[in-house]
Design a protein around this motif. Structure first.
Motif, PDB file in Angstrom:
ATOM      1  N   ASP A  44       0.821  -1.217   0.000  1.00  0.00           N
ATOM      2  CA  ASP A  44       0.000   0.000   0.000  1.00  0.00           C
ATOM      3  C   ASP A  44       0.854   1.265   0.000  1.00  0.00           C
ATOM      4  O   ASP A  44       0.556   2.238   0.694  1.00  0.00           O
ATOM      5  CB  ASP A  44      -0.956   0.014   1.199  1.00  0.00           C
ATOM      6  N   GLY A  45       1.952   1.222  -0.754  1.00  0.00           N
ATOM      7  CA  GLY A  45       2.803   2.394  -0.895  1.00  0.00           C
ATOM      8  C   GLY A  45       3.713   2.674   0.286  1.00  0.00           C
ATOM      9  O   GLY A  45       4.380   3.700   0.333  1.00  0.00           O
ATOM     10  N   ARG A  46       3.766   1.755   1.235  1.00  0.00           N
ATOM     11  CA  ARG A  46       4.616   1.935   2.416  1.00  0.00           C
ATOM     12  C   ARG A  46       5.790   0.963   2.364  1.00  0.00           C
ATOM     13  O   ARG A  46       5.653  -0.180   1.982  1.00  0.00           O
ATOM     14  CB  ARG A  46       3.821   1.732   3.696  1.00  0.00           C
ATOM     15  N   PHE A  47       6.934   1.476   2.789  1.00  0.00           N
ATOM     16  CA  PHE A  47       8.171   0.707   2.752  1.00  0.00           C
ATOM     17  C   PHE A  47       8.353  -0.106   4.028  1.00  0.00           C
ATOM     18  O   PHE A  47       8.080   0.363   5.129  1.00  0.00           O
ATOM     19  CB  PHE A  47       9.370   1.648   2.584  1.00  0.00           C
ATOM     20  N   ASP A  48       8.827  -1.310   3.862  1.00  0.00           N
ATOM     21  CA  ASP A  48       9.200  -2.161   4.984  1.00  0.00           C
ATOM     22  C   ASP A  48      10.251  -3.134   4.466  1.00  0.00           C
ATOM     23  O   ASP A  48      10.469  -3.254   3.259  1.00  0.00           O
ATOM     24  CB  ASP A  48       7.994  -2.915   5.544  1.00  0.00           C
ATOM     25  N   PHE A  49      10.912  -3.809   5.365  1.00  0.00           N
ATOM     26  CA  PHE A  49      11.848  -4.844   4.952  1.00  0.00           C
ATOM     27  C   PHE A  49      12.095  -5.802   6.100  1.00  0.00           C
ATOM     28  O   PHE A  49      11.869  -5.478   7.262  1.00  0.00           O
ATOM     29  CB  PHE A  49      13.174  -4.259   4.447  1.00  0.00           C
ATOM     30  N   GLN A  50      12.523  -6.987   5.726  1.00  0.00           N
ATOM     31  CA  GLN A  50      13.033  -7.956   6.680  1.00  0.00           C
ATOM     32  C   GLN A  50      14.527  -8.003   6.450  1.00  0.00           C
ATOM     33  O   GLN A  50      15.001  -7.802   5.330  1.00  0.00           O
ATOM     34  CB  GLN A  50      12.448  -9.338   6.427  1.00  0.00           C
ATOM     35  N   GLY A  51      15.272  -8.303   7.481  1.00  0.00           N
ATOM     36  CA  GLY A  51      16.708  -8.372   7.326  1.00  0.00           C
ATOM     37  C   GLY A  51      17.328  -9.360   8.275  1.00  0.00           C
ATOM     38  O   GLY A  51      16.711  -9.777   9.259  1.00  0.00           O
ATOM     39  N   ASP A  52      18.548  -9.744   7.958  1.00  0.00           N
ATOM     40  CA  ASP A  52      19.272 -10.672   8.817  1.00  0.00           C
ATOM     41  C   ASP A  52      20.762 -10.563   8.524  1.00  0.00           C
ATOM     42  O   ASP A  52      21.164 -10.042   7.487  1.00  0.00           O
ATOM     43  CB  ASP A  52      18.801 -12.105   8.578  1.00  0.00           C
ATOM     44  N   SER A  53      21.544 -11.041   9.462  1.00  0.00           N
ATOM     45  CA  SER A  53      22.991 -11.073   9.322  1.00  0.00           C
ATOM     46  C   SER A  53      23.538 -12.210  10.160  1.00  0.00           C
ATOM     47  O   SER A  53      22.890 -12.665  11.107  1.00  0.00           O
ATOM     48  CB  SER A  53      23.605  -9.751   9.799  1.00  0.00           C
ATOM     49  N   ASP A  54      24.737 -12.625   9.822  1.00  0.00           N
ATOM     50  CA  ASP A  54      25.400 -13.666  10.613  1.00  0.00           C
ATOM     51  C   ASP A  54      26.150 -13.070  11.808  1.00  0.00           C
ATOM     52  O   ASP A  54      26.715 -13.794  12.608  1.00  0.00           O
ATOM     53  CB  ASP A  54      26.336 -14.498   9.734  1.00  0.00           C
ATOM     54  N   ALA A  55      26.138 -11.753  11.956  1.00  0.00           N
ATOM     55  CA  ALA A  55      26.808 -11.078  13.079  1.00  0.00           C
ATOM     56  C   ALA A  55      25.758 -10.378  13.935  1.00  0.00           C
ATOM     57  O   ALA A  55      24.915  -9.641  13.422  1.00  0.00           O
ATOM     58  CB  ALA A  55      27.819 -10.063  12.552  1.00  0.00           C
ATOM     59  N   MET A  56      25.800 -10.599  15.230  1.00  0.00           N
ATOM     60  CA  MET A  56      24.779 -10.050  16.124  1.00  0.00           C
ATOM     61  C   MET A  56      24.734  -8.518  16.121  1.00  0.00           C
ATOM     62  O   MET A  56      23.658  -7.932  16.136  1.00  0.00           O
ATOM     63  CB  MET A  56      24.973 -10.568  17.551  1.00  0.00           C
ATOM     64  N   ILE A  57      25.873  -7.871  16.126  1.00  0.00           N
ATOM     65  CA  ILE A  57      25.848  -6.411  16.117  1.00  0.00           C
ATOM     66  C   ILE A  57      25.235  -5.897  14.816  1.00  0.00           C
ATOM     67  O   ILE A  57      24.495  -4.914  14.816  1.00  0.00           O
ATOM     68  CB  ILE A  57      27.251  -5.794  16.382  1.00  0.00           C
ATOM     69  N   VAL A  58      25.501  -6.579  13.719  1.00  0.00           N
ATOM     70  CA  VAL A  58      24.941  -6.153  12.432  1.00  0.00           C
ATOM     71  C   VAL A  58      23.434  -6.390  12.414  1.00  0.00           C
ATOM     72  O   VAL A  58      22.682  -5.563  11.899  1.00  0.00           O
ATOM     73  CB  VAL A  58      25.653  -6.850  11.261  1.00  0.00           C
ATOM     74  N   ARG A  59      22.979  -7.493  13.014  1.00  0.00           N
ATOM     75  CA  ARG A  59      21.528  -7.699  13.153  1.00  0.00           C
ATOM     76  C   ARG A  59      20.914  -6.519  13.913  1.00  0.00           C
ATOM     77  O   ARG A  59      19.835  -6.044  13.578  1.00  0.00           O
ATOM     78  CB  ARG A  59      21.217  -9.002  13.898  1.00  0.00           C
ATOM     79  N   GLY A  60      21.611  -6.058  14.922  1.00  0.00           N
ATOM     80  CA  GLY A  60      21.136  -4.902  15.677  1.00  0.00           C
ATOM     81  C   GLY A  60      21.101  -3.642  14.839  1.00  0.00           C
ATOM     82  O   GLY A  60      20.158  -2.853  14.929  1.00  0.00           O
ATOM     83  N   LEU A  61      22.102  -3.451  14.006  1.00  0.00           N
ATOM     84  CA  LEU A  61      22.124  -2.286  13.119  1.00  0.00           C
ATOM     85  C   LEU A  61      20.984  -2.366  12.104  1.00  0.00           C
ATOM     86  O   LEU A  61      20.375  -1.345  11.770  1.00  0.00           O
ATOM     87  CB  LEU A  61      23.483  -2.175  12.420  1.00  0.00           C
ATOM     88  N   ILE A  62      20.686  -3.572  11.643  1.00  0.00           N
ATOM     89  CA  ILE A  62      19.541  -3.765  10.751  1.00  0.00           C
ATOM     90  C   ILE A  62      18.259  -3.377  11.482  1.00  0.00           C
ATOM     91  O   ILE A  62      17.387  -2.709  10.923  1.00  0.00           O
ATOM     92  CB  ILE A  62      19.470  -5.222  10.241  1.00  0.00           C
ATOM     93  N   ALA A  63      18.142  -3.768  12.742  1.00  0.00           N
ATOM     94  CA  ALA A  63      16.961  -3.412  13.535  1.00  0.00           C
ATOM     95  C   ALA A  63      16.844  -1.898  13.688  1.00  0.00           C
ATOM     96  O   ALA A  63      15.736  -1.348  13.632  1.00  0.00           O
ATOM     97  CB  ALA A  63      17.021  -4.094  14.902  1.00  0.00           C
ATOM     98  N   VAL A  64      17.964  -1.211  13.873  1.00  0.00           N
ATOM     99  CA  VAL A  64      17.943   0.251  13.974  1.00  0.00           C
ATOM    100  C   VAL A  64      17.473   0.857  12.648  1.00  0.00           C
ATOM    101  O   VAL A  64      16.623   1.763  12.631  1.00  0.00           O
ATOM    102  CB  VAL A  64      19.332   0.798  14.379  1.00  0.00           C
ATOM    103  N   LEU A  65      17.993   0.349  11.533  1.00  0.00           N
ATOM    104  CA  LEU A  65      17.560   0.849  10.225  1.00  0.00           C
ATOM    105  C   LEU A  65      16.085   0.537   9.978  1.00  0.00           C
ATOM    106  O   LEU A  65      15.361   1.349   9.397  1.00  0.00           O
ATOM    107  CB  LEU A  65      18.425   0.259   9.109  1.00  0.00           C
ATOM    108  N   HIS A  66      15.645  -0.618  10.455  1.00  0.00           N
ATOM    109  CA  HIS A  66      14.231  -0.958  10.319  1.00  0.00           C
ATOM    110  C   HIS A  66      13.377   0.059  11.067  1.00  0.00           C
ATOM    111  O   HIS A  66      12.361   0.541  10.557  1.00  0.00           O
ATOM    112  CB  HIS A  66      13.972  -2.381  10.835  1.00  0.00           C
ATOM    113  N   ALA A  67      13.800   0.426  12.263  1.00  0.00           N
ATOM    114  CA  ALA A  67      13.068   1.431  13.035  1.00  0.00           C
ATOM    115  C   ALA A  67      13.063   2.776  12.319  1.00  0.00           C
ATOM    116  O   ALA A  67      12.091   3.533  12.393  1.00  0.00           O
ATOM    117  CB  ALA A  67      13.677   1.570  14.429  1.00  0.00           C
ATOM    118  N   LEU A  68      14.125   3.079  11.604  1.00  0.00           N
ATOM    119  CA  LEU A  68      14.245   4.355  10.905  1.00  0.00           C
ATOM    120  C   LEU A  68      13.345   4.430   9.673  1.00  0.00           C
ATOM    121  O   LEU A  68      12.772   5.486   9.383  1.00  0.00           O
ATOM    122  CB  LEU A  68      15.707   4.589  10.507  1.00  0.00           C
TER     123      LEU A  68
END
Length: 136
Positions: A62-86
């Motif tokens: 419906d014209g809204r952006f979202d994404f799923q993400g993952d990484s093999d590094a825990m800190i990077v998973r956290g950075l993905i979560a921060v970007l998801h929040a953004l």
């Protein structure tokens, strides 16, 4: 311009005393994020330019952006979560207007990530922006 979810993260960062606590919080954000199914961990979703393995699977509804993400590094998973929040939930046309470096700078991430991690974050932001631009 930041989402309410990102503002919550920024408020928590303001409350935390030192970078070690903030780093742990980023990791906890990554742990709380749902894992990306292995079927989506393919080249089409892989982000080049990251030291770790990173996958971002965009979803536009419906014209809204979202994404799923993952990484093999825990800190990077956290950075993905921060970007998801953004970015999650923004109208696709507004994704390009987000000044990610400035918003992430509010958290102090620019000063506390290694050069490789910073390059990876830039690569993820570029992928997000590119995907949204293609959808507009």
């Amino acid at each position: 311009m930041a989402t309410a979810a990102f503002e919550d993260i920024a408020e928590t960062f303001d409350f935390l005393e030192d970078w070690e606590e903030r780093y742990r919080h980023v990791i906890e954000l990554g742990r709380a994020m749902p894992a990306l199914e292995d079927t989506f961990k393919v080249a089409a979703y892989k982000v080049d330019g990251c030291a770790s393995q990173v996958w971002l699977r965009p979803q536009i509804t419906d014209g809204r952006f979202d994404f799923q993400g993952d990484s093999d590094a825990m800190i990077v998973r956290g950075l993905i979560a921060v970007l998801h929040a953004l970015y999650a939930g923004l109208p696709v046309a507004e994704v390009a207007a987000v000044d990610a470096p400035a918003e992430l700078g509010r958290l102090g991430l620019n000063d506390h990530l290694s050069a490789q991690r910073s390059n990876g974050v830039r690569a993820m932001v570029e992928r997000i922006r590119q995907t949204a631009a293609e959808a507009v």
